[in-house]
Design an enzyme around this catalytic site. Structure first.
Site, PDB file in Angstrom:
ATOM      1  N   LYS A 184      -4.608  -8.860  -5.170  1.00  0.00           N
ATOM      2  CA  LYS A 184      -5.976  -8.477  -4.783  1.00  0.00           C
ATOM      3  C   LYS A 184      -7.008  -8.953  -5.823  1.00  0.00           C
ATOM      4  O   LYS A 184      -6.652  -9.546  -6.827  1.00  0.00           O
ATOM      5  CB  LYS A 184      -6.050  -6.968  -4.553  1.00  0.00           C
ATOM      6  CG  LYS A 184      -5.044  -6.475  -3.490  1.00  0.00           C
ATOM      7  CD  LYS A 184      -5.378  -6.956  -2.078  1.00  0.00           C
ATOM      8  CE  LYS A 184      -4.199  -6.963  -1.137  1.00  0.00           C
ATOM      9  NZ  LYS A 184      -3.895  -5.803  -0.369  1.00  0.00           N
TER      10      LYS A 184
HETATM   11  C1  LIG Z   1      -2.977  -4.991   0.608  1.00  0.00           C
HETATM   12  C2  LIG Z   1      -3.545  -4.238   1.754  1.00  0.00           C
HETATM   13  C3  LIG Z   1      -3.292  -2.873   1.954  1.00  0.00           C
HETATM   14  C4  LIG Z   1      -2.290  -2.113   1.152  1.00  0.00           C
HETATM   15  O1  LIG Z   1      -2.540  -2.122  -0.194  1.00  0.00           O
HETATM   16  P1  LIG Z   1      -1.413  -1.566  -1.185  1.00  0.00           P
HETATM   17  O2  LIG Z   1      -2.163  -1.291  -2.441  1.00  0.00           O
HETATM   18  O3  LIG Z   1      -0.416  -2.670  -1.343  1.00  0.00           O
HETATM   19  O4  LIG Z   1      -0.825  -0.353  -0.572  1.00  0.00           O
HETATM   20  C5  LIG Z   1      -3.944  -2.217   2.977  1.00  0.00           C
HETATM   21  N1  LIG Z   1      -4.790  -2.867   3.791  1.00  0.00           N
HETATM   22  C6  LIG Z   1      -5.035  -4.181   3.669  1.00  0.00           C
HETATM   23  C7  LIG Z   1      -6.013  -4.827   4.591  1.00  0.00           C
HETATM   24  C8  LIG Z   1      -4.405  -4.914   2.660  1.00  0.00           C
HETATM   25  O5  LIG Z   1      -4.638  -6.230   2.537  1.00  0.00           O
END
Ligand SMILES: *Cc1c(COP(=O)(O)O)cnc(C)c1O
Length: 383
Positions: A184
């Site tokens: 991210k």
């Molecule tokens: C990565 C992601 C999540 C989940 O995030 P985590 O921190 O891995 O639980 C949820 N929604 C979207 C759109 C994502 O890209």
């Protein structure tokens, strides 16, 4: 062709994060503690909200958001068909039923008209996803929510830096959920955050993040003396560790530097691919701030001469890592079996999910790396 493989979405980890993690180790405080509390304060300040609760993932944040809004069996929650499974699963965890709305094929965001068409007397909330870092059409979503008395959860996993008409993503709905997963925009390895302007919702999220205990481990075991804890409701084990916050504390101040770097790469790709038969991301209007999380291109077999899946292999052969974000939710067997969803029910999300791929867009990329990505894409299309 480049001689080493370019990993998709590699985070940039710098010396201060490494030193801070080492500091946690040296102090033997690994769990939730002062670094988590500092990270929560810093993140709340960045978002101009009074409180933030750090969690071990965005999935945990989304699940707790659904729980504290009292969603459960008999309720319906409308969400987008173009998202990561986690957005949908967090609704299912509570016993509520997810209802999918299709996307706008240009912005790729949940289509407010499809949302309104999906409202029933059982609908309690809308879970929007600011896909790729572009904000959803929140004015329209808010007016639907007002009209039918619905709550709004914002999945901001792609959208830490996103703004919509001067308002920050995650502060528009009732609760905003963020991810610091390794791919991210800023990272803690695994990690998430929940924010809300409502202090009661934040208190409940805090409690439910640690077994439903009335006080967290830090205040129980710190030098202010032993305190008994009490379980006040059924909670989960969703707290963030200091080792994770140690990374986030030093990533957060660099958020704009990283954003500018991805904006530069985005513009470079847009320019380099202008003449190609691929579909590029839609232009960005002046009244939004895009978080530039995913640079996705559309590969249509008729126009490009190769399919999306062939393109993934061709890029890999040229040592370029890429991703798919995402197969539409109704493509997955679990949801088909459980809810009877069919890919043709959300045709725009399905078509996009079959033709899209994401190119590397990380602040770690050098000019040479992005030149290599551009050369590989051009070369693969001239086959
Ligand atoms: C990565 C992601 C999540 C989940 O995030 P985590 O921190 O891995 O639980 C949820 N929604 C979207 C759109 C994502 O890209």
């Amino acid at each position: 062709m480049r001689d080493s493989f370019l990993v998709f979405a590699q985070p940039l980890i710098e010396q201060p994060e490494m030193d801070e993690v080492l500091d946690s180790m040296k102090k033997s405080w690994l769990g939730t503690g002062p670094k988590v509390h500092q990270f929560e304060k810093d993140f709340a300040a960045y978002k101009h909200v009074p409180h933030a609760v750090a969690l071990n993932s965005c999935t945990a944040a989304l699940h707790l958001a659904c729980k504290v809004l009292n969603l459960g069996p008999g309720d319906e929650v409308i969400t987008t068909a173009m998202t990561f499974c986690s957005s949908v699963n967090s609704i299912i965890f509570t016993g509520a039923r997810p209802v999918l709305a299709d996307i706008d094929p240009v912005t790729l965001q949940i289509n407010p008209e499809a949302v309104e068409a999906a409202v029933t007397p059982r609908t309690k909330a809308i879970l929007v996803v600011h896909y790729a870092g572009r904000p959803c059409c929140m004015d329209a979503i808010e007016s639907i929510a007002q009209k039918y008395g619905l709550r709004i959860i914002e999945d901001c996993a792609h959208a830490i830096e996103t703004e919509y008409r001067g308002r920050q993503a995650g502060t528009i709905g009732d609760i905003g959920c963020f991810s610091f997963y390794a791919t991210k925009n800023i990272v803690t390895g695994e990690g998430g955050m929940a924010i809300s302007k409502d202090p009661d919702l934040m208190r409940r999220i805090q409690t439910m993040a640690l077994h439903g205990l009335s006080a967290d481990a830090w205040s129980r075991f710190s030098d202010s003396g032993y305190k008994h804890y009490q379980v006040v409701e059924l909670g989960y084990k969703y707290n963030m560790m200091d080792i994770q916050a140690a990374i986030g504390l030093h990533q957060l101040p660099r958020i704009d530097t990283y954003w500018k770097r991805r904006k530069h790469i985005w513009a470079k790709y847009m320019e380099a691919f202008r003449d190609l038969p691929i579909t590029l991301p839609a232009s960005i209007p002046d009244d939004i701030r895009h978080a530039y999380h995913l640079f996705t291109i559309g590969i249509n077999r008729e126009r490009c001469g190769i399919s999306r899946d062939e393109a993934l292999m061709e890029l890999h052969r040229r040592n370029i890592g890429s991703g798919v974000h995402y197969l539409a939710i109704p493509e997955h067997p679990y949801y088909q079996k459980t809810f009877g969803w069919k890919p043709e029910d959300t045709p725009y999300a399905t078509a996009y999910g079959r033709e899209t791929l994401s190119l590397p867009l990380s602040p770690k990329l050098t000019e040479q790396d992005t030149d290599d990505v551009i050369a590989a894409v051009r070369d693969m299309l001239s086959l």
